[in-house]
Design a protein around this motif. Structure first.
Motif, PDB file in Angstrom:
ATOM      1  N   LEU A 152     -16.285  -0.812  -7.885  1.00 10.27           N
ATOM      2  CA  LEU A 152     -14.889  -1.196  -7.685  1.00 10.27           C
ATOM      3  C   LEU A 152     -14.419  -0.789  -6.298  1.00 10.27           C
ATOM      4  O   LEU A 152     -13.728  -1.556  -5.606  1.00 10.27           O
ATOM      5  CB  LEU A 152     -14.031  -0.536  -8.766  1.00 10.27           C
ATOM      6  CG  LEU A 152     -12.597  -1.041  -8.943  1.00 10.27           C
ATOM      7  CD1 LEU A 152     -12.590  -2.522  -9.290  1.00 10.27           C
ATOM      8  CD2 LEU A 152     -11.904  -0.239 -10.045  1.00 10.27           C
ATOM      9  N   GLN A 153     -14.778   0.411  -5.876  1.00  8.94           N
ATOM     10  CA  GLN A 153     -14.403   0.852  -4.534  1.00  8.94           C
ATOM     11  C   GLN A 153     -14.987  -0.060  -3.452  1.00  8.94           C
ATOM     12  O   GLN A 153     -14.377  -0.234  -2.395  1.00  8.94           O
ATOM     13  CB  GLN A 153     -14.869   2.292  -4.301  1.00  8.94           C
ATOM     14  CG  GLN A 153     -14.023   3.341  -5.002  1.00  8.94           C
ATOM     15  CD  GLN A 153     -14.442   4.736  -4.615  1.00  8.94           C
ATOM     16  OE1 GLN A 153     -15.605   5.114  -4.742  1.00  8.94           O
ATOM     17  NE2 GLN A 153     -13.503   5.517  -4.111  1.00  8.94           N
ATOM     18  N   ALA A 154     -16.135  -0.623  -3.736  1.00  6.52           N
ATOM     19  CA  ALA A 154     -16.782  -1.511  -2.770  1.00  6.52           C
ATOM     20  C   ALA A 154     -16.250  -2.933  -2.841  1.00  6.52           C
ATOM     21  O   ALA A 154     -16.672  -3.795  -2.059  1.00  6.52           O
ATOM     22  CB  ALA A 154     -18.291  -1.510  -3.013  1.00  6.52           C
ATOM     23  N   GLY A 155     -15.316  -3.204  -3.785  1.00 10.11           N
ATOM     24  CA  GLY A 155     -14.761  -4.541  -3.917  1.00 10.11           C
ATOM     25  C   GLY A 155     -15.715  -5.531  -4.554  1.00 10.11           C
ATOM     26  O   GLY A 155     -15.587  -6.749  -4.345  1.00 10.11           O
ATOM     27  N   ASP A 156     -16.670  -5.039  -5.361  1.00  9.31           N
ATOM     28  CA  ASP A 156     -17.677  -5.898  -5.986  1.00  9.31           C
ATOM     29  C   ASP A 156     -17.029  -6.783  -7.048  1.00  9.31           C
ATOM     30  O   ASP A 156     -16.501  -6.288  -8.048  1.00  9.31           O
ATOM     31  CB  ASP A 156     -18.765  -5.025  -6.617  1.00  9.31           C
ATOM     32  CG  ASP A 156     -19.948  -5.837  -7.127  1.00  9.31           C
ATOM     33  OD1 ASP A 156     -19.835  -7.076  -7.167  1.00  9.31           O
ATOM     34  OD2 ASP A 156     -20.958  -5.223  -7.496  1.00  9.31           O
ATOM     35  N   GLY A 171      -9.776 -12.576  -6.531  1.00  7.26           N
ATOM     36  CA  GLY A 171      -9.083 -11.729  -5.551  1.00  7.26           C
ATOM     37  C   GLY A 171      -8.744 -10.338  -6.020  1.00  7.26           C
ATOM     38  O   GLY A 171      -8.429  -9.462  -5.206  1.00  7.26           O
ATOM     39  N   LEU A 172      -8.794 -10.090  -7.341  1.00  7.34           N
ATOM     40  CA  LEU A 172      -8.433  -8.768  -7.853  1.00  7.34           C
ATOM     41  C   LEU A 172      -9.407  -7.698  -7.374  1.00  7.34           C
ATOM     42  O   LEU A 172      -9.006  -6.572  -7.069  1.00  7.34           O
ATOM     43  CB  LEU A 172      -8.381  -8.794  -9.377  1.00  7.34           C
ATOM     44  CG  LEU A 172      -7.972  -7.490 -10.067  1.00  7.34           C
ATOM     45  CD1 LEU A 172      -6.597  -7.035  -9.600  1.00  7.34           C
ATOM     46  CD2 LEU A 172      -8.003  -7.650 -11.584  1.00  7.34           C
ATOM     47  N   ALA A 173     -10.702  -8.046  -7.283  1.00 10.15           N
ATOM     48  CA  ALA A 173     -11.698  -7.064  -6.851  1.00 10.15           C
ATOM     49  C   ALA A 173     -11.395  -6.554  -5.445  1.00 10.15           C
ATOM     50  O   ALA A 173     -11.485  -5.348  -5.171  1.00 10.15           O
ATOM     51  CB  ALA A 173     -13.094  -7.673  -6.906  1.00 10.15           C
ATOM     52  N   LYS A 174     -11.022  -7.451  -4.553  1.00 14.12           N
ATOM     53  CA  LYS A 174     -10.716  -7.027  -3.183  1.00 14.12           C
ATOM     54  C   LYS A 174      -9.478  -6.139  -3.147  1.00 14.12           C
ATOM     55  O   LYS A 174      -9.455  -5.119  -2.454  1.00 14.12           O
ATOM     56  CB  LYS A 174     -10.506  -8.241  -2.278  1.00 14.12           C
ATOM     57  CG  LYS A 174     -10.268  -7.851  -0.810  1.00 14.12           C
ATOM     58  CD  LYS A 174     -10.028  -9.045   0.069  1.00 14.12           C
ATOM     59  CE  LYS A 174      -9.932  -8.640   1.542  1.00 14.12           C
ATOM     60  NZ  LYS A 174      -8.946  -7.557   1.758  1.00 14.12           N
ATOM     61  N   ARG A 175      -8.441  -6.532  -3.917  1.00 13.23           N
ATOM     62  CA  ARG A 175      -7.210  -5.729  -3.918  1.00 13.23           C
ATOM     63  C   ARG A 175      -7.467  -4.335  -4.468  1.00 13.23           C
ATOM     64  O   ARG A 175      -6.983  -3.336  -3.906  1.00 13.23           O
ATOM     65  CB  ARG A 175      -6.126  -6.426  -4.749  1.00 13.23           C
ATOM     66  CG  ARG A 175      -5.610  -7.719  -4.108  1.00 13.23           C
ATOM     67  CD  ARG A 175      -4.273  -8.143  -4.691  1.00 13.23           C
ATOM     68  NE  ARG A 175      -4.343  -8.394  -6.124  1.00 13.23           N
ATOM     69  CZ  ARG A 175      -4.690  -9.547  -6.662  1.00 13.23           C
ATOM     70  NH1 ARG A 175      -5.043 -10.565  -5.891  1.00 13.23           N
ATOM     71  NH2 ARG A 175      -4.693  -9.698  -7.979  1.00 13.23           N
ATOM     72  N   LEU A 176      -8.237  -4.236  -5.550  1.00 11.73           N
ATOM     73  CA  LEU A 176      -8.522  -2.925  -6.115  1.00 11.73           C
ATOM     74  C   LEU A 176      -9.472  -2.132  -5.219  1.00 11.73           C
ATOM     75  O   LEU A 176      -9.361  -0.903  -5.122  1.00 11.73           O
ATOM     76  CB  LEU A 176      -9.104  -3.068  -7.515  1.00 11.73           C
ATOM     77  CG  LEU A 176      -8.140  -3.621  -8.569  1.00 11.73           C
ATOM     78  CD1 LEU A 176      -8.821  -3.703  -9.932  1.00 11.73           C
ATOM     79  CD2 LEU A 176      -6.882  -2.768  -8.671  1.00 11.73           C
ATOM     80  N   ASP A 220      -9.507  -2.267  -1.974  1.00 11.97           N
ATOM     81  CA  ASP A 220      -8.628  -1.734  -0.924  1.00 11.97           C
ATOM     82  C   ASP A 220      -7.805  -0.555  -1.457  1.00 11.97           C
ATOM     83  O   ASP A 220      -7.545   0.409  -0.735  1.00 11.97           O
ATOM     84  CB  ASP A 220      -7.694  -2.822  -0.409  1.00 11.97           C
ATOM     85  CG  ASP A 220      -8.428  -3.924   0.351  1.00 11.97           C
ATOM     86  OD1 ASP A 220      -9.569  -3.677   0.788  1.00 11.97           O
ATOM     87  OD2 ASP A 220      -7.859  -5.022   0.497  1.00 11.97           O
ATOM     88  N   GLU A 221      -7.398  -0.651  -2.726  1.00 12.47           N
ATOM     89  CA  GLU A 221      -6.579   0.398  -3.344  1.00 12.47           C
ATOM     90  C   GLU A 221      -7.355   1.703  -3.489  1.00 12.47           C
ATOM     91  O   GLU A 221      -6.831   2.786  -3.222  1.00 12.47           O
ATOM     92  CB  GLU A 221      -6.124  -0.080  -4.730  1.00 12.47           C
ATOM     93  CG  GLU A 221      -5.394   0.951  -5.570  1.00 12.47           C
ATOM     94  CD  GLU A 221      -3.924   1.085  -5.239  1.00 12.47           C
ATOM     95  OE1 GLU A 221      -3.292   2.008  -5.782  1.00 12.47           O
ATOM     96  OE2 GLU A 221      -3.418   0.270  -4.440  1.00 12.47           O
ATOM     97  N   PHE A 222      -8.616   1.616  -3.887  1.00 10.42           N
ATOM     98  CA  PHE A 222      -9.371   2.820  -4.253  1.00 10.42           C
ATOM     99  C   PHE A 222     -10.330   3.312  -3.184  1.00 10.42           C
ATOM    100  O   PHE A 222     -10.802   4.449  -3.263  1.00 10.42           O
ATOM    101  CB  PHE A 222     -10.162   2.568  -5.542  1.00 10.42           C
ATOM    102  CG  PHE A 222      -9.292   2.269  -6.734  1.00 10.42           C
ATOM    103  CD1 PHE A 222      -8.159   3.022  -7.002  1.00 10.42           C
ATOM    104  CD2 PHE A 222      -9.601   1.223  -7.587  1.00 10.42           C
ATOM    105  CE1 PHE A 222      -7.354   2.757  -8.094  1.00 10.42           C
ATOM    106  CE2 PHE A 222      -8.808   0.943  -8.688  1.00 10.42           C
ATOM    107  CZ  PHE A 222      -7.675   1.706  -8.946  1.00 10.42           C
ATOM    108  N   ASN A 223     -10.622   2.505  -2.194  1.00  8.41           N
ATOM    109  CA  ASN A 223     -11.609   2.901  -1.201  1.00  8.41           C
ATOM    110  C   ASN A 223     -11.183   4.135  -0.423  1.00  8.41           C
ATOM    111  O   ASN A 223     -12.002   4.981  -0.049  1.00  8.41           O
ATOM    112  CB  ASN A 223     -11.879   1.744  -0.235  1.00  8.41           C
ATOM    113  CG  ASN A 223     -13.036   2.032   0.698  1.00  8.41           C
ATOM    114  OD1 ASN A 223     -14.119   2.417   0.271  1.00  8.41           O
ATOM    115  ND2 ASN A 223     -12.801   1.864   1.987  1.00  8.41           N
TER     116      ASN A 223
END
Length: 475
Positions: free
Chosen positions: A392-396, A413-418, A420-423
């Motif tokens: 998730l941190q990697a936006g997979d 698009g949710l993977a990218k937003r999350l 960005d949120e957690f990275n």
């Protein structure tokens, strides 16, 4: 959000009485070893986030036991932070706005459950929302700050009517009172209500009825920053580089977040608010009594977040503006106040990370107990959560751990937003199982993910019958 503390109103009442007592109990000695632990954790957080400058204050049982400054308030001129440095405190301003509305209710000039239309008949959705819903973020009003930012006008002066135009034609995000969603719009409207009811400007009302009562002589607005020799410069990150931030226009942040202060002045506010000098003890209890919605406990009262850290009640507020993140957190069970001002914007916020680290340094047994997993942990599920969070941190967007419906959302698009949120949290250092909770018939496995001093994230997953992750919860 899971911010339920059933015992908090009683704690607020008892500590209001304690704060008003003529002979406060002295705090324990603050030894050098504890100060060194706090200093090391603050510096670790600064290094991890790139935060240039920090000022902290720690109080116990009403007494200041430690204050310290670290780093720089002006990187270009190598100006060091001091305990007297002024910082923008952003949304901590909301405490004062909420208290002002309660003062006016105590004076019989308004009522929390009045419709907004009683005072501002031409405001957006004025016949649908109440003053209480404005202060508790349950109004459903759309966010004006987002629209102002999109228009690239956040640092440009604007009238109240001009700000309202940004949301005037937008529908409510949800029926008032049914959900919780943080809304600066509600507080801008509350500020205007204060003016209409009191026949004073918002700034004048705050000065004469709140700041002066609390003895706050070093609290200003962002419009006055140029006159303050000790004012910190705010920074943010742009394309990987730390750069000077713009300053939000005073008329844009206004009743939602336009104040500048020092840690000592903010502690004067904390004592005055809890001590009955701003609002009555009953109204202070109301401020720190979390509201309920159809979603459950909102984790927010009136101008105050109401949650817990390491299983311990916490009441307070963070503040974020252009270039600053701050935190003003009170732990009622320990009677400890932790304040951290920083001149940097990052996620997670360095201000809140620092106050959490301070609390854990002062209470190592509580911090250690919080690292023990709850009963009923399934090691296979824990391993799955750990592995998926890394993805998730990697936006997979194509994780094999996900059920089809959630996987589809991730790919849109949710993977990218999350990601960005957690990275920004960095690499997890521990994953602690905290039990389960059920929401709308769905059972979540709950965890707290730790990332280093003061940095933790509540995170949960719900598994379908095939053992795939069908839903996430976090925050």
């Amino acid at each position: 959000m899971l911010r339920s503390i059933a015992t908090l109103p009683l704690l607020c009442l008892s500590l209001t009485a304690a704060a008003a007592a003529p002979v406060p109990v002295k705090a324990r000695p603050f030894d050098a070893q504890l100060a060194n632990r706090i200093d090391a954790d603050v510096q670790s957080i600064m290094q991890r986030t790139g935060t240039p400058g920090v000022t902290i204050l720690v109080a116990e049982r009403g007494h200041v036991v430690y204050r310290h400054a670290y780093g720089l308030t002006d990187r270009e001129n190598h100006k060091p932070a001091t305990v007297l440095t002024e910082y923008e405190i952003g949304s901590i301003t909301k405490q004062l706005t909420a208290a002002a509305i309660l003062q006016l209710q105590e004076a019989g000039k308004l009522h929390l459950d009045d419709k907004l239309s009683v005072y501002l008949p031409n405001a957006p959705h004025a016949d649908e929302v109440t003053l209480r819903q404005l202060l508790s973020h349950t109004s459903g009003l759309p966010e004006y700050i987002d629209a102002v930012d999109t228009a690239k006008a956040i640092d440009k002066p604007a009238t109240f009517n001009e700000l309202m135009k940004y949301v005037a034609d937008k529908p409510l995000d949800f029926p008032p009172g049914t959900h919780w969603s943080y809304s600066n719009t509600g507080y801008i409207l509350a500020g205007r209500v204060i003016e209409v009811v009191s026949h004073e400007t918002y700034g004048h009302y705050l000065q004469t009825h709140l700041l002066d009562r609390a003895g706050m002589t070093h609290t200003f607005t962002v419009a006055e920053e140029g006159k303050l020799p000790g004012m910190a410069i705010g920074y943010d990150r742009e394309k990987g580089q730390i750069t000077r931030a713009r300053t939000i226009a005073a008329s844009v942040g206004w009743a939602a977040g336009f104040l500048v202060s020092t840690v000592d002045d903010l502690q004067k506010w904390n004592l005055a608010l809890r001590g009955g000098r701003i609002v009555t003890p009953v109204d202070f209890t109301l401020m720190c009594n979390s509201v309920k919605t159809k979603q459950g406990d909102a984790g927010y009262g009136l101008g105050l977040f109401v949650d817990n850290i390491d299983g311990q009640p916490r009441v307070g507020h963070t503040g974020g503006s252009l270039g600053f993140t701050t935190a003003n957190e009170y732990f009622p069970r320990q009677d400890v106040q932790a304040i951290a001002f920083t001149n940097f914007v990052d996620h997670p916020e360095p201000g809140e990370m620092i106050t959490t680290a301070i609390f854990e340094d002062m209470n190592p047994t509580i911090a250690a107990d919080a690292m023990r997993p709850a009963q009923g942990e399934n090691p296979l599920v824990t391993a799955k959560v750990n592995a998926y969070f890394v993805q998730l941190q990697a936006g997979d967007a194509d994780s094999l751990y996900l059920a089809d419906k959630l996987a589809k959302k991730m790919r849109t698009g949710l993977a990218k937003r999350l990601g960005d949120e957690f990275n920004g949290y960095g690499k997890p250092t521990a994953l602690v199982f905290k039990g389960t909770h059920t929401d709308a018939g769905v059972t979540f496995q709950d965890y707290v993910i730790h990332f280093g001093p003061g940095s933790q994230l509540k995170f949960g997953i719900a598994l379908d019958k095939a053992g795939k992750i069908g839903a996430l919860s976090f925050g």
